[in-house]
Scaffold this motif. Structure first.
Motif, PDB file in Angstrom:
ATOM      1  N   LYS A 127       0.835  -1.205   0.000  1.00 56.75           N
ATOM      2  CA  LYS A 127       0.000   0.000   0.000  1.00 56.75           C
ATOM      3  C   LYS A 127       0.868   1.252   0.000  1.00 56.75           C
ATOM      4  N   GLN A 128       1.919   1.229   0.818  1.00 59.87           N
ATOM      5  CA  GLN A 128       2.835   2.366   0.881  1.00 59.87           C
ATOM      6  C   GLN A 128       3.593   2.527  -0.436  1.00 59.87           C
ATOM      7  N   TYR A 129       4.080   1.406  -0.979  1.00 56.48           N
ATOM      8  CA  TYR A 129       4.872   1.474  -2.195  1.00 56.48           C
ATOM      9  C   TYR A 129       4.023   1.826  -3.420  1.00 56.48           C
ATOM     10  N   ARG A 130       2.766   1.399  -3.427  1.00 58.69           N
ATOM     11  CA  ARG A 130       1.884   1.789  -4.519  1.00 58.69           C
ATOM     12  C   ARG A 130       1.709   3.305  -4.538  1.00 58.69           C
ATOM     13  N   HIS A 131       1.563   3.886  -3.357  1.00 63.74           N
ATOM     14  CA  HIS A 131       1.446   5.338  -3.260  1.00 63.74           C
ATOM     15  C   HIS A 131       2.721   6.004  -3.792  1.00 63.74           C
ATOM     16  N   GLU A 132       3.880   5.449  -3.447  1.00 63.92           N
ATOM     17  CA  GLU A 132       5.150   6.005  -3.912  1.00 63.92           C
ATOM     18  C   GLU A 132       5.265   5.930  -5.431  1.00 63.92           C
ATOM     19  N   ILE A 133       4.816   4.829  -6.000  1.00 63.47           N
ATOM     20  CA  ILE A 133       4.887   4.677  -7.458  1.00 63.47           C
ATOM     21  C   ILE A 133       4.073   5.775  -8.141  1.00 63.47           C
ATOM     22  N   HIS A 134       2.854   5.991  -7.679  1.00 62.90           N
ATOM     23  CA  HIS A 134       2.003   7.019  -8.293  1.00 62.90           C
ATOM     24  C   HIS A 134       2.582   8.415  -8.099  1.00 62.90           C
ATOM     25  N   GLU A 135       3.130   8.675  -6.915  1.00 67.08           N
ATOM     26  CA  GLU A 135       3.656  10.009  -6.632  1.00 67.08           C
ATOM     27  C   GLU A 135       4.976  10.267  -7.361  1.00 67.08           C
ATOM     28  N   ASN A 136       5.890   9.282  -7.322  1.00 67.51           N
ATOM     29  CA  ASN A 136       7.227   9.497  -7.867  1.00 67.51           C
ATOM     30  C   ASN A 136       7.264   9.521  -9.392  1.00 67.51           C
ATOM     31  N   PHE A 137       6.313   8.847 -10.024  1.00 65.56           N
ATOM     32  CA  PHE A 137       6.300   8.839 -11.482  1.00 65.56           C
ATOM     33  C   PHE A 137       5.337   9.868 -12.062  1.00 65.56           C
ATOM     34  N   ARG A 138       4.621  10.591 -11.192  1.00 67.12           N
ATOM     35  CA  ARG A 138       3.718  11.625 -11.669  1.00 67.12           C
ATOM     36  C   ARG A 138       4.464  12.605 -12.561  1.00 67.12           C
ATOM     37  N   PRO A 139       3.945  12.996 -13.722  1.00 66.44           N
ATOM     38  CA  PRO A 139       2.578  12.825 -14.219  1.00 66.44           C
ATOM     39  C   PRO A 139       2.373  11.621 -15.148  1.00 66.44           C
ATOM     40  N   LEU A 140       3.316  10.688 -15.181  1.00 67.64           N
ATOM     41  CA  LEU A 140       3.124   9.504 -16.020  1.00 67.64           C
ATOM     42  C   LEU A 140       1.931   8.685 -15.522  1.00 67.64           C
ATOM     43  N   PRO A 141       1.121   8.145 -16.435  1.00 67.00           N
ATOM     44  CA  PRO A 141       0.030   7.260 -16.012  1.00 67.00           C
ATOM     45  C   PRO A 141       0.588   5.944 -15.477  1.00 67.00           C
ATOM     46  N   VAL A 142      -0.103   5.372 -14.495  1.00 70.04           N
ATOM     47  CA  VAL A 142       0.311   4.105 -13.878  1.00 70.04           C
ATOM     48  C   VAL A 142      -0.850   3.116 -13.972  1.00 70.04           C
ATOM     49  N   LYS A 143      -0.567   1.935 -14.491  1.00 69.72           N
ATOM     50  CA  LYS A 143      -1.554   0.856 -14.519  1.00 69.72           C
ATOM     51  C   LYS A 143      -1.159  -0.194 -13.487  1.00 69.72           C
ATOM     52  N   GLU A 144      -2.129  -0.672 -12.711  1.00 70.98           N
ATOM     53  CA  GLU A 144      -1.862  -1.667 -11.686  1.00 70.98           C
ATOM     54  C   GLU A 144      -2.383  -3.034 -12.134  1.00 70.98           C
ATOM     55  N   VAL A 145      -1.561  -4.053 -11.902  1.00 67.92           N
ATOM     56  CA  VAL A 145      -1.897  -5.432 -12.277  1.00 67.92           C
ATOM     57  C   VAL A 145      -1.811  -6.297 -11.027  1.00 67.92           C
ATOM     58  N   PRO A 146      -2.837  -7.095 -10.735  1.00 68.12           N
ATOM     59  CA  PRO A 146      -2.818  -7.905  -9.515  1.00 68.12           C
ATOM     60  C   PRO A 146      -1.876  -9.104  -9.623  1.00 68.12           C
ATOM     61  N   LEU A 147      -1.510  -9.628  -8.487  1.00 66.61           N
ATOM     62  CA  LEU A 147      -0.798 -10.902  -8.432  1.00 66.61           C
ATOM     63  C   LEU A 147      -1.826 -11.998  -8.673  1.00 66.61           C
ATOM     64  N   TYR A 148      -1.679 -12.698  -9.800  1.00 66.17           N
ATOM     65  CA  TYR A 148      -2.644 -13.733 -10.150  1.00 66.17           C
ATOM     66  C   TYR A 148      -2.355 -15.012  -9.362  1.00 66.17           C
ATOM     67  N   SER A 149      -3.376 -15.829  -9.228  1.00 65.33           N
ATOM     68  CA  SER A 149      -3.233 -17.096  -8.510  1.00 65.33           C
ATOM     69  C   SER A 149      -2.638 -18.190  -9.386  1.00 65.33           C
ATOM     70  N   GLU A 150      -2.294 -17.827 -10.625  1.00 68.70           N
ATOM     71  CA  GLU A 150      -1.708 -18.781 -11.559  1.00 68.70           C
ATOM     72  C   GLU A 150      -0.521 -18.136 -12.263  1.00 68.70           C
ATOM     73  N   GLU A 151       0.302 -18.975 -12.846  1.00 68.56           N
ATOM     74  CA  GLU A 151       1.442 -18.497 -13.603  1.00 68.56           C
ATOM     75  C   GLU A 151       0.971 -17.886 -14.918  1.00 68.56           C
ATOM     76  N   MET A 152       1.598 -16.746 -15.313  1.00 64.61           N
ATOM     77  CA  MET A 152       1.242 -16.102 -16.574  1.00 64.61           C
ATOM     78  C   MET A 152       1.931 -16.824 -17.726  1.00 64.61           C
ATOM     79  N   CYS A 153       1.395 -17.969 -18.078  1.00 65.96           N
ATOM     80  CA  CYS A 153       2.001 -18.808 -19.107  1.00 65.96           C
ATOM     81  C   CYS A 153       0.903 -19.352 -20.014  1.00 65.96           C
ATOM     82  N   GLY A 154       1.009 -19.112 -21.313  1.00 64.89           N
ATOM     83  CA  GLY A 154      -0.001 -19.576 -22.251  1.00 64.89           C
ATOM     84  C   GLY A 154      -0.958 -18.467 -22.643  1.00 64.89           C
ATOM     85  N   LEU A 155      -1.606 -18.633 -23.789  1.00 66.16           N
ATOM     86  CA  LEU A 155      -2.465 -17.584 -24.341  1.00 66.16           C
ATOM     87  C   LEU A 155      -3.683 -17.306 -23.478  1.00 66.16           C
ATOM     88  N   GLU A 156      -4.229 -18.331 -22.832  1.00 64.11           N
ATOM     89  CA  GLU A 156      -5.417 -18.124 -22.001  1.00 64.11           C
ATOM     90  C   GLU A 156      -5.107 -17.210 -20.824  1.00 64.11           C
TER      91      GLU A 156
END
Length: 395
Positions: free
Chosen positions: A267-296
């Protein structure tokens, strides 16, 4: 052609983001190539299919490829490879060792640039997405056009002429002693031909309407620091960053006590990312419960990242270098977000301004209006390093 370079600290998930971006671009009808220039390729693992040096179809409108430095060396620099192999064999190495060592340090980065330039010239694809090496190597790749130009202008071109002129005179004496020949004109011409291609590519890399870098980071202290340094250095090389992707954020639905401390830190680091990279847009991606492998799995990541958006758009455009004239004075302004003025060192040699931040250095060729002047002071203001120039007699 739209050129998008994905980079970040090793292990942050940039390959997955690059692959998902390619899927979305292809879905929108763009002919898209995702090219891995990382020596430790993982793009094929991400798509969960076999890829090679040449583009192979992944899905409708989408192709993937992994740069093979050996193939690129043979097809584009065969004469140089054979000469280096000859030299190494004369020093006692066997054929296999000599051929492997013919790929000198830094050649992966050079061939990555040459491959990008070739696809750009051919114009076969609408979007080229580069799954780049980890941040440090990627920055060396992006600085190559400028650094190589400096060496080529001052050292290589004069040496090339001398070598070609002296070869007929020195060769009869040199070869019996050394066991190998001096480089011929074909060998000596090859590096300069590469330099000319890379110099032409620099105009594309620094055009923020065509080329963008996208930084992939994680909500962790060391990763954020590395990403901030990368952003500053990219600005120093006049390469535009248009988006930051904060990856692997633990979802609120995770309530296991084991992750509580992780979630509080994030939570603290997410705030830092948005503040320190401002005005660049930031997209957040969750930690998935599966490996990001394969087209699906990549399709789910694609939806999270872009939904109905077009990833080929330029998310943020900022002029990273500009010259401003006020009355009779000039100032050079460099966009260096998050860099304290105390960390910047400046010096001027001839018509070049030498800028050093940490262990990164840039030789910036000054416009004629500034070349005859001397730096007379600098300040940081609104993330711009503003360097004032004045007549040498007034400094």
């Amino acid at each position: 052609m739209r050129l998008i370079l994905m980079t970040g600290k090793g292990g942050v998930g940039k390959t997955s983001v690059a692959a998902a971006t390619g899927l979305r671009c292809a879905e929108l009808g763009y002919k898209t190539l995702v090219l891995s220039t990382d020596p430790a390729h993982s793009l094929a693992d991400s798509f969960d299919m076999e890829l090679g040096h040449d583009p192979r179809p992944v899905r409708n409108n989408l192709w993937g490829a992994e740069l093979d430095a050996l193939i690129e060396l043979e097809s584009n620099w065969g004469a140089v490879k054979r000469y280096i192999t000859q030299v190494l064999q004369a020093r006692g190495l066997d054929g296999v060792q000599a051929e492997e060592l013919a790929i000198l340090p830094g050649m992966d980065e050079i061939f990555g640039l040459v491959r990008m330039k070739r696809h750009y010239d051919e114009g076969e694809y609408d979007v080229l997405i580069i799954d780049s090496a980890p941040t440090g190597t990627a920055l060396r790749l992006l600085s190559l056009p400028e650094v190589s130009g400096w060496y080529m202008r001052r050292f290589y071109k004069p040496l090339q002429g001398i070598s070609v002129a002296l070869r007929p005179l020195v060769e009869p004496i040199f070869k019996p002693i050394a066991g190998f020949s001096l480089p011929d004109k074909e060998v000596m011409d090859a590096p300069y031909e590469f330099y000319e291609q890379i110099e032409a590519l620099e105009k594309v890399l620094t055009d923020n309407t065509q080329t963008s870098v996208r930084l992939v980071t994680n909500p962790e202290k060391m990763v954020i620091k590395e990403s901030l340094r990368a952003h500053a250095y990219l600005s120093l090389y006049n390469v535009s960053t248009d988006l930051v992707v904060a990856n692997r954020i633990i979802p609120e639905s995770v309530t296991d006590p084991f992750f509580q401390r992780w979630k509080e830190n994030q939570k603290q680091y997410r705030h830092e990312i948005h503040e320190n990279f401002r005005p660049l847009p930031v997209k957040e991606v969750p930690l998935y419960s599966e490996e990001m492998c394969g087209l699906e799995a990549l399709d789910r990541l694609k939806e999270t990242l872009y939904a109905d958006e077009d990833p080929a758009q330029v998310y943020y455009k900022e002029t990273t270098v500009r010259v401003v004239q006020e009355k009779n004075q000039y100032s050079l302004e460099l966009y260096l977000p998050g860099v304290p003025k105390a960390n910047v060192q400046l010096s001027k040699t001839g018509d070049e301004l030498n800028i050093r931040i940490g262990n990164h250095r840039r030789n910036l060729v000054l416009p004629q209006a500034l070349a005859a002047l001397q730096p007379a002071g600098a300040k940081m203001e609104d993330d711009y390093l503003k360097i004032r120039f004045a007549d040498a007699a007034r400094v």
